[in-house]
Design a protein around this motif. Structure first.
Motif, PDB file in Angstrom:
ATOM      1  N   LEU A 185       0.816  -1.202   0.000  1.00  0.00           N
ATOM      2  CA  LEU A 185       0.000   0.000   0.000  1.00  0.00           C
ATOM      3  C   LEU A 185       0.856   1.260   0.000  1.00  0.00           C
ATOM      4  N   PRO A 186       0.250   2.433  -0.203  1.00  0.00           N
ATOM      5  CA  PRO A 186       0.988   3.688  -0.041  1.00  0.00           C
ATOM      6  C   PRO A 186       1.634   3.772   1.335  1.00  0.00           C
ATOM      7  N   ASN A 187       2.728   4.498   1.412  1.00  0.00           N
ATOM      8  CA  ASN A 187       3.559   4.509   2.618  1.00  0.00           C
ATOM      9  C   ASN A 187       2.802   4.855   3.898  1.00  0.00           C
ATOM     10  N   TYR A 188       1.852   5.789   3.800  1.00  0.00           N
ATOM     11  CA  TYR A 188       1.164   6.228   5.014  1.00  0.00           C
ATOM     12  C   TYR A 188       0.272   5.150   5.618  1.00  0.00           C
ATOM     13  N   LEU A 189      -0.011   4.107   4.849  1.00  0.00           N
ATOM     14  CA  LEU A 189      -0.842   3.016   5.342  1.00  0.00           C
ATOM     15  C   LEU A 189      -0.044   1.818   5.840  1.00  0.00           C
ATOM     16  N   HIS A 190       1.256   1.825   5.645  1.00  0.00           N
ATOM     17  CA  HIS A 190       2.067   0.671   6.032  1.00  0.00           C
ATOM     18  C   HIS A 190       1.894   0.314   7.496  1.00  0.00           C
TER      19      HIS A 190
ATOM     20  N   LYS B 168       2.191  13.883  -1.369  1.00  0.00           N
ATOM     21  CA  LYS B 168       2.941  13.899  -0.110  1.00  0.00           C
ATOM     22  C   LYS B 168       2.130  13.352   1.061  1.00  0.00           C
ATOM     23  N   ASP B 169       0.827  13.574   1.074  1.00  0.00           N
ATOM     24  CA  ASP B 169       0.025  13.084   2.199  1.00  0.00           C
ATOM     25  C   ASP B 169      -0.078  11.559   2.197  1.00  0.00           C
ATOM     26  N   GLU B 170       0.193  10.905   1.067  1.00  0.00           N
ATOM     27  CA  GLU B 170       0.161   9.453   0.991  1.00  0.00           C
ATOM     28  C   GLU B 170       1.551   8.829   0.960  1.00  0.00           C
ATOM     29  N   ALA B 171       2.483   9.512   0.325  1.00  0.00           N
ATOM     30  CA  ALA B 171       3.841   8.962   0.184  1.00  0.00           C
ATOM     31  C   ALA B 171       4.758   9.417   1.311  1.00  0.00           C
ATOM     32  N   PHE B 172       4.535  10.656   1.802  1.00  0.00           N
ATOM     33  CA  PHE B 172       5.360  11.289   2.828  1.00  0.00           C
ATOM     34  C   PHE B 172       6.743  11.651   2.300  1.00  0.00           C
ATOM     35  N   ILE B 173       7.351  10.739   1.543  1.00  0.00           N
ATOM     36  CA  ILE B 173       8.709  10.920   1.050  1.00  0.00           C
ATOM     37  C   ILE B 173       8.784  10.322  -0.351  1.00  0.00           C
TER      38      ILE B 173
ATOM     39  N   ASP C 252       4.370  19.334 -10.469  1.00  0.00           N
ATOM     40  CA  ASP C 252       3.111  19.082  -9.760  1.00  0.00           C
ATOM     41  C   ASP C 252       3.266  18.096  -8.611  1.00  0.00           C
ATOM     42  N   THR C 253       4.404  18.131  -7.941  1.00  0.00           N
ATOM     43  CA  THR C 253       4.593  17.307  -6.743  1.00  0.00           C
ATOM     44  C   THR C 253       5.540  18.019  -5.800  1.00  0.00           C
ATOM     45  N   ASP C 254       5.373  17.779  -4.515  1.00  0.00           N
ATOM     46  CA  ASP C 254       6.280  18.382  -3.543  1.00  0.00           C
ATOM     47  C   ASP C 254       7.063  17.318  -2.777  1.00  0.00           C
ATOM     48  N   VAL C 255       7.081  16.084  -3.290  1.00  0.00           N
ATOM     49  CA  VAL C 255       7.961  15.075  -2.699  1.00  0.00           C
ATOM     50  C   VAL C 255       9.312  15.136  -3.397  1.00  0.00           C
TER      51      VAL C 255
END
Length: 341
Positions: A73-78, A173-178, A214-217
């Motif tokens: 899953l996306p990082n924030y859900l790990h 960023k809210d899903e990947a964080f990094i 269009d991304t801030d990661v």
């Protein structure tokens, strides 16, 4: 013993190209369910593998009698999904990075110990034949004192790999964080720790977003690492290597130089101090490129660790230590200082 009953949570590219194929190839496993919030995607996957489909992982965990799950899953859900699975009595194989914070990673480790289950993080670089041979050579002292290293992992970006292309969670960023550091850099942080057999103690880094729009990661990073014994080296992670993937590592020692995965013919090359060169082809590293789709051995190791009740090579503690390197790099870049771990 009956086959392990396994489910995969998240049916994106990493599940499609790695987890599902490798579980299917393992005779000790029965895939019984798949889960993804995208109904069309999960139904297609379920039809292909002739298993049950779920769009809610909590419902799946409550209904199915599972031995183990893969969290893809996306990082924030790990962390939350891994903890939920552990608390229902499942062993967990979680994709990297294991979490988005030290606190989350520690909570995963606590849940593992509380339920007496296995937690493995999908750092597949440890299982690459050239990397395993290099670790053995370094540990045996065949390279003498190690002075330095350089390691890199870069490709054109997740839009060429992710099932959602340019709309992938990797860029949110809210899903990947990094970004590239969580996608690629954490792999190399884990690899260097594994190869050298010691921990990173200091990090200095430039972590930038300068290639993707269009991304801030982050999409480009260069880090300087120092180990506990004073070995220094560089780690680069990038989504801006537009023409060819780079997954190479070099180790500089007293008795020679190791070149790992940076030659198209030989995966393991030793340049000896006396001028002689040893070339060995140990098979290619797993890759996002078409000619690199080799097995990662991660699934087989995870399954064997459960069946034989042994600790996985990349357990929660190991995943946390590699995550700490990446978090230290972020801190260093933000504060413009050297970060101690």
């Amino acid at each position: 013993m009956a086959s392990l009953r396994v489910a995969i949570i998240g049916c994106g590219s990493i599940a499609k190209h790695r987890h599902l194929l490798e579980y299917q190839a393992n005779s000790k496993v029965d895939i019984v369910a798949v889960c993804d919030k995208v109904e069309e995607r999960v139904n297609e996957t379920a039809r292909r593998y002739q298993v049950k489909a779920y769009t809610d992982y909590q419902a799946m965990l409550a209904k199915e009698e599972l031995d183990a799950v893969s969290v893809c899953l996306p990082n924030y859900l790990h962390a939350p999904v891994s903890i939920a699975a552990l608390e229902t009595g499942c062993h967990v194989l979680c994709e990297k990075p294991m979490a988005t914070s030290i606190q989350e990673a520690e909570a995963m480790i606590t849940a593992t110990k509380k339920r007496g289950k296995k937690l493995m993080i999908g750092h597949n670089q440890r299982f690459v034949p050239s990397h395993q041979k290099a670790r053995e050579m370094i540990a045996n002292g065949e390279l003498g004192k190690i002075y330095s290293f350089r390691t890199a992992f870069g490709h054109g970006g997740p839009e060429g790999w992710s099932i959602d292309g340019k709309n992938s969670w990797f860029f949110k960023k809210d899903e990947a964080f990094i970004g590239s550091m969580g996608d690629l850099g954490v792999h190399k942080a884990d690899l260097i720790r594994f190869l050298l057999g010691e921990e990173i103690s200091e990090v200095a880094a430039f972590v930038e977003s300068n290639a993707k729009t269009d991304t801030d990661v982050d999409d480009n990073a260069v880090c300087m690492l120092k180990t506990e014994s004073g070995i220094i080296g560089t780690l680069a992670a990038s989504w801006a290597y537009v023409s060819k993937e780079d997954n190479a590592t070099r180790i500089y020692g007293e008795k020679g130089i190791l070149r790992l995965e940076d030659d198209s013919t030989y995966s393991f090359i030793v340049h000896h101090a006396d001028g002689n060169v040893t070339n060995i082809d140990l098979g290619g590293i797993q890759s996002n490129e078409e000619d690199g789709q080799t097995t990662t051995h991660v699934i087989d190791h995870f399954v064997d660790s459960i069946l034989n009740d042994i600790e996985p090579l990349v357990n929660g503690e190991e995943g946390l230590k590699s995550l700490q390197v990446i978090l230290a790099a972020l801190e260093s870049s933000q504060t413009k200082t050297i970060t101690k771990i």
